[in-house]
Write an enzyme that holds these catalytic residues in place. Structure first.
Site, PDB file in Angstrom:
ATOM      1  CB  ALA A 540      29.819  12.381 -35.561  1.00  0.00           C
ATOM      2  CG  HIS A 541      30.598   9.633 -31.810  1.00  0.00           C
ATOM      3  ND1 HIS A 541      29.479   9.424 -31.318  1.00  0.00           N
ATOM      4  CD2 HIS A 541      30.785  10.969 -31.595  1.00  0.00           C
ATOM      5  CE1 HIS A 541      28.786  10.355 -30.886  1.00  0.00           C
ATOM      6  NE2 HIS A 541      29.645  11.580 -31.230  1.00  0.00           N
ATOM      7  CD  GLN A 542      35.537   9.895 -36.603  1.00  0.00           C
ATOM      8  OE1 GLN A 542      36.297  10.513 -36.168  1.00  0.00           O
ATOM      9  NE2 GLN A 542      34.357  10.539 -36.875  1.00  0.00           N
TER      10      GLN A 542
END
Length: 609
Positions: A540-542
């Site tokens: 969920a973290h880019q």
């Protein structure tokens, strides 16, 4: 945020997963689920937080659109020969309204500049949120929540609404680890991250988004995480949140219905519109307006190109059904890309930029989950159901005993029924139904690693990604520890989401049998892996796809966030981070954006006074 939703569309379209007009479903009673009814709605007379500066294209007609922009202090010009093209001028145009864009809009608008924010998603408030997975995914997430890497091995969750990821994230507020800041300063030569300026920015962000460091009541999954760690002698840490201490919401991933969570849509963007900023929703940037730079006045670093604004497209109310696009041409002194690590690189590339770092070094914080079943009759000490309570209020770090380095972080996810169903590996119809009947008391924990491997995104929706050997070993270690925590907390059965339905019944088994089970834990990535069984990863973290660098060989932007190629074009989102953070990055992104937008303010004064 980290739900793996590979099969969500088919699950939700099936009658057993549909909700009726009252947001109810008869199957929910059998699995022990109901939509959170806790609501603190606005009164009919109370304005929505951003109404003062909001222009929502989906509700505007050709004439009302011009009127709305004019009312908010913008001059609109239309070329009679190009009826569907609208031209406006401002000081600063920002593409994106999340953790980067929201902060930048606030800082620059409060500094006296006329700011326009373009957001391709739509505007929703607590009155609009339903917590229903299907419509919420469609309305609030990139690609409707169904987005994966090209090879299908990793599912990716990203916000696509006013407020961006801050509107749908899990509230976790964790300051950038000191070792990460030191690494960025020493190895990447970026002094910003060990400066007093950055430390002060973290404190400012912490205060503005209302971070609280205590939780009055933990939910089912976090109770289990904390208890399992304590019984094993593992250190467990409390996780601060940008909400009140009493916030007990397990569905903030679909928008916070109580309005308690303080995303940019109720904090920084409110500050921005109060200072005169205009937010245009449903408006997608197509390319930046970049031309040859004939003059480099007041510029410390010579650039051959110069950015003059952005061209975007949108649908007016009467054009939605025929998919007719209108064009918005925004001319600005400064242009900021803040549309996230997945969309900023494609936008820069489509605008003609060619720096070799654009789209590379993409980090995703890969995740694998473990589950444990806690029947109420044997685990009555854990109150509630797994979808209730704050999503992340505790965490455990998996630390290497020799190096003392953190290998993985263990936290609890948000999994509503469709997400839960999509994760379950298929063994048989009976097994699937049995799993769903255990839904309410099945806890999940996930292991997340700070990935050293990386990916690439150079075209929209075309994401490639590969972990390195160390990443795979670390996530396997984290998954094993998550299973140990669940077992220690009293699970009667535990398992992973490996394709063979890997599981272990805890009662009546020996220590040797447990060891044999844990030794079999693997982390094969995707159905095309060389191993017999596979697991789909989640994330969920880019971060990092337009990273900051001390020169154009090491970064896509400089230490002010400005493109090495085009003057007056800045990047202000998670893509500028040099590497993965290793923890939930909201505070890091906002603090970085705060520092960069203050620098942009100073640059504006020098170049355009």
């Amino acid at each position: 945020m980290i739900s793996c939703l590979l099969n969500l569309n088919s699950n939700i379209s099936h009658k057993n997963f549909q909700a009726n007009e009252n947001s109810e479903n008869p199957v929910w009673k059998a699995i022990g689920y109901n939509v959170d009814k806790l609501e603190e709605k606005f009164s009919e007379k109370e304005a929505r937080p951003l109404d003062k500066g909001m222009v929502e294209t989906i509700y505007e007609t050709e004439s009302s659109f011009v009127h709305s922009l004019t009312q908010k202090g913008l001059t609109v010009n239309k070329d009679p020969k190009q009826r569907d093209t609208y031209k406006i001028t401002c000081d600063v145009v920002i593409v994106g309204s999340g953790c980067g864009g929201g902060v930048a809009a606030s800082v620059l608008a409060k500094s006296g500049y006329k700011v326009v924010v373009l957001e391709k998603g739509n505007y929703f408030t607590k009155n609009d949120y339903s917590s229903l997975e299907g419509p919420s995914m469609s309305q609030l997430y990139e690609n409707g929540g169904i987005l994966s890497t090209i090879d299908g091995k990793t599912m990716i969750m990203a916000g696509s609404t006013v407020g961006g990821g801050s509107a749908i994230n899990w509230s976790a507020c964790i300051k950038t680890p000191k070792n990460v800041l030191q690494e960025w300063s020493d190895e990447h030569k970026l002094q910003l991250f060990t400066s007093s300026e950055y430390k002060s920015a973290v404190d400012t962000v912490w205060e503005r988004i209302g971070v609280t460091e205590k939780c009055v009541e933990e939910g089912f999954q976090n109770q289990i995480l904390r208890t399992g760690c304590e019984r094993l002698g593992f250190e467990v840490e409390a996780v601060a949140r940008n909400s009140s201490k009493n916030h007990y919401c397990g569905s903030c991933c679909y928008g916070c219905k109580s309005g308690d969570k303080k995303g940019t849509d109720v904090t920084w963007l409110v500050d921005a519109v109060d200072a005169g900023a205009v937010i245009i929703s449903g408006c997608k940037a197509e390319k930046f307006i970049i031309e040859k730079n004939s003059r480099n006045l007041h510029c410390e670093r010579i650039r051959k190109k110069k950015c003059h604004g952005v061209i975007a497209k949108f649908n007016l109310k009467e054009d939605v059904n025929i998919n007719k696009k209108s064009i918005l041409h925004v001319e600005a002194k400064v242009t900021i890309s803040a549309c996230g690590a997945l969309l900023t690189p494609p936008l820069l590339i489509s605008s003609g930029l060619r720096n070799q770092n654009i789209g590379l070094n993409l980090h995703l914080h890969p995740v694998l989950m473990a589950w444990g079943y806690f029947p109420e009759e044997t685990s009555s000490e854990y109150k509630g159901k797994h979808y209730q309570g704050g999503i992340i209020t505790s965490l455990c770090k998996v630390v290497d005993s020799k190096s003392n380095n953190v290998r993985a972080v263990i936290e609890a996810p948000a999994l509503l029924p469709g997400s839960f169903a999509g994760l379950c590996p298929w063994e048989s119809g009976l097994d699937y139904k049995t799993r769903m009947l255990k839904y309410a008391r099945t806890a999940h924990l996930f292991a997340m690693v700070r990935d050293r491997g990386s990916g690439k995104v150079r075209a929209e929706g075309r994401i490639s990604y590969k972990m390195n050997k160390e990443d795979k070993e670390n996530i396997r270690a984290g998954l094993k520890e998550a299973l140990q925590i669940l077992i220690a907390a009293g699970a009667v059965e535990v398992g992973t989401h490996r394709s063979d339905g890997q599981r272990f019944k805890c009662n009546g088994t020996t220590a040797m049998e447990l060891k044999e089970f844990l030794d079999q834990i693997s982390a094969p990535q995707g159905p095309k892996s060389m191993e017999k069984y596979w697991t789909t990863y989640s994330t969920a973290h880019q971060m990092g796809s337009c990273r900051m660098g001390i020169d154009d060989t090491r970064g896509a932007v400089d230490d002010n966030g400005e493109s090495w190629e085009a003057q007056d074009l800045f990047v202000c989102d998670a893509s500028v981070l040099p590497t993965a953070v290793g923890v939930n990055p909201m505070i890091t992104i906002q603090a970085t954006a705060y520092c960069l937008s203050n620098k942009i303010t100073e640059i504006l004064k020098r170049r355009h006074t």
